[in-house]
Design an enzyme around this catalytic site. Structure first.
Site, PDB file in Angstrom:
ATOM      1  N   ASN A 119      85.354  65.575  77.841  1.00 41.72           N
ATOM      2  CA  ASN A 119      83.649  66.345  78.166  1.00 41.72           C
ATOM      3  C   ASN A 119      83.899  67.273  76.115  1.00 41.72           C
ATOM      4  OD1 ASN A 119      84.320  66.649  80.228  1.00 41.72           O
ATOM      5  ND2 ASN A 119      83.891  68.774  80.682  1.00 41.72           N
ATOM      6  N   THR A 164      35.642  56.924  59.519  1.00 43.28           N
ATOM      7  CA  THR A 164      35.788  57.863  60.457  1.00 43.28           C
ATOM      8  C   THR A 164      35.054  57.412  62.249  1.00 43.28           C
ATOM      9  OG1 THR A 164      34.116  58.964  59.412  1.00 43.28           O
ATOM     10  CG2 THR A 164      35.991  59.879  59.245  1.00 43.28           C
ATOM     11  N   HIS A 165      35.262  57.448  63.084  1.00 43.30           N
ATOM     12  CA  HIS A 165      35.077  56.382  63.890  1.00 43.30           C
ATOM     13  C   HIS A 165      34.385  54.885  64.468  1.00 43.30           C
ATOM     14  CE1 HIS A 165      34.716  61.399  65.354  1.00 43.30           C
ATOM     15  NE2 HIS A 165      33.908  61.229  64.114  1.00 43.30           N
ATOM     16  N   SER A 286      48.854  29.229  66.394  1.00 41.37           N
ATOM     17  CA  SER A 286      49.388  29.487  67.957  1.00 41.37           C
ATOM     18  C   SER A 286      50.052  28.354  68.036  1.00 41.37           C
ATOM     19  CB  SER A 286      48.126  29.478  68.155  1.00 41.37           C
ATOM     20  OG  SER A 286      47.604  29.069  69.702  1.00 41.37           O
ATOM     21  N   ASN A 294      47.938  34.214  63.288  1.00 40.59           N
ATOM     22  CA  ASN A 294      47.944  35.680  63.669  1.00 40.59           C
ATOM     23  C   ASN A 294      49.198  36.264  63.478  1.00 40.59           C
ATOM     24  OD1 ASN A 294      46.586  35.065  65.907  1.00 40.59           O
ATOM     25  ND2 ASN A 294      48.689  33.465  66.951  1.00 40.59           N
TER      26      ASN A 294
END
Length: 496
Positions: A119, A164-165, A286, A294
């Protein structure tokens, strides 16, 4: 011209993927060094310290201790070959101990477990095993801190829109963005270092859960193993694995940051944004579409950065509801998740270091997007406030001017605002994004003085982090040397 079929030249891409990332991301993960060898390396390191202490305390004869130490050292030198393939019906440790008893006899081999349990041994081995992967992660993060700061200084005047957003908001610089990430990263490194401070306490000596009546010296074994001190309570020593939870929690929070940075870089490197360009050795093609570039390595960052969060949930779930004592669910099942979490976090960090170091910035596109997005609008409203216009009215007037420009009813914000009497002439309107950035020296903005202060603070953090890491690793190296000398003194050999 003869068409090439080389994997490194696809026509669109002319170089292969970065070799480090190729090994990390694409090559099959053939079985590496057997995990049991790493486990035995930790066990036998603890055993060497334990036997040295038993001999120094006079609990075992020095001759028996010397034989045990020599046998364990020989096993380590032979990479545990004699243990490989042995039956282990009750676990690896007892198979290993059985080998020592067979080799040395019970009178010597049977002394190894004196004053100790699996232990407290397992709890100690866990902490020793966490040292290297945690230190490696922190080291990679410090490198990332420095890359962010160096690139931040280089691109301190490369104007771009902050969003932002997902909409252009105000002008900042790419360097300002990177230094902001360095500030956030410093907190994550600090959290990992703080969690790692728990590695300084040694559980060895706690026995099964109630200590031992044998007069061991837990402080001596702690010293020989590179710990600062033993855990003072035997129940806490074998029951607690909160160290693992704290490390995983810190790594999970780090993963959130790394994933958010990767998302920004993915967006800005798209053809639609065109603000950043990754080199050929950090993108893939690809198999079907010849035109593709990519940036898949950034997708790996986002995936790998989530491993620690999953590991934390799994570990916490395994621990909760268990009694506060030694438990397989806590000591084995829960802790098993930490290794992959640290490895994946380290790999995510490594990828980001390469991406941020190799990315090319399209400064003209950045500045054009900042101006086309009319990100200076807030600064124009603030200039009107300085001229005595209440902010809410200024906000309305600039918003109206933006709408008129977008509707094609006016050519510029300056034209509208001058016509409405807020400025003497259109050229008086501060509508240039670079000009706005240079003036934003307050509130932690991208102005030169503000930016320089942020760089200084972040660099101090990185320096402090490196110093703490160096203290860790130096203490572990010093302990290895102390242990080697102590073993050599008892066995009468030269320290290795």
């Amino acid at each position: 011209m003869t068409a090439t079929t080389s994997g490194s030249d696809t026509g669109r891409l002319t170089t292969a993927l970065d070799p480090t990332l190729q090994r990390m991301l694409l090559e099959p993960r053939w079985e590496r060094a057997a995990p049991w060898r790493a486990e035995l390396d930790r066990i036998t390191r603890v055993d060497l310290a334990h036997v040295v202490m038993l001999a120094e305390r006079g609990i075992v004869r020095r001759e028996a201790a010397a034989a045990l130490l020599a046998a364990v050292t020989d096993l380590r030198r032979r990479n545990f070959g004699p243990i490989e393939g042995r039956p282990a019906p009750r676990g690896l440790y007892l198979a290993y101990e059985g080998y020592l008893i067979e080799t040395l006899g019970e009178e010597v081999g049977g002394l190894l477990h004196t004053g100790r349990s699996r232990n407290d041994l397992n709890a100690t081995c866990l902490r020793i095993g966490l040292r290297e992967p945690l230190a490696e992660l922190v080291l990679r993060l410090i490198r990332l801190e420095l890359v962010l700061l160096n690139r931040g200084r280089r691109y301190g005047e490369s104007v771009m829109p902050a969003h932002t957003h997902f909409q252009p908001a105000v002008p900042i610089t790419y360097g300002h963005y990177l230094v902001g990430q360095a500030g956030a990263l410093a907190r994550e490194v600090e959290a990992l270092l703080s969690a790692g401070d728990g590695l300084a306490s040694c559980p060895l000596g706690a026995g099964a859960v109630g200590g031992t009546s044998i007069p061991i010296d837990a402080s001596r074994t702690a010293e020989l193993l590179g710990f600062a001190a033993p855990v003072p309570n035997s129940v806490d020593a074998v029951a607690a694995r909160d160290l693992v939870l704290r490390i995983l929690a810190a790594a999970a929070t780090l993963g959130v940051l790394l994933s958010r940075v990767a998302t920004d870089l993915l967006l800005w490197s798209t053809e639609e944004f065109g603000l950043l360009r990754l080199p050929d050795d950090l993108v893939g093609s690809s198999s079907m579409m010849p035109q593709k570039r990519n940036p898949f390595v950034l997708e790996h960052v986002r995936g790998k950065a989530s491993a620690a969060l999953g590991a934390f949930v799994a570990a916490a779930t395994a621990m909760r509801g268990e009694p506060y004592t030694n438990s397989i669910s806590v000591g084995t099942e829960a802790t098993g998740h930490v290794w992959d979490a640290l490895s994946e976090s380290t790999e995510a960090t490594t990828i980001l270091v390469k991406v941020l170091s190799g990315t090319t910035v399209n400064a003209s596109a950045m500045e054009r997007r900042a101006n086309d997005g009319m990100t200076a609008a807030t600064a124009i409203a603030e200039e009107m406030v300085r001229r005595g216009v209440p902010f809410r009215r200024a906000h309305h007037e600039v918003g109206l001017a933006v709408r008129l420009v977008l509707d094609g009813a006016a050519g510029s914000l300056g034209e509208v605002l001058a016509d409405r009497g807020h400025f003497e002439a259109p050229e008086d309107v501060p509508d240039d994004a670079a000009r706005v950035c240079a003036a934003a020296d307050y509130g932690g903005g991208p102005g030169p003085r503000s930016r320089a202060w942020a760089v200084t603070q972040a660099r101090r953090s990185a320096t402090a982090h490196r110093a703490r890491l160096n203290t860790w690793t130096a203490s572990w190296r010093d302990a290895d040397e102390r242990l080697a000398r102590a073993v050599a003194e008892i066995t009468g050999t030269s320290p290795v």
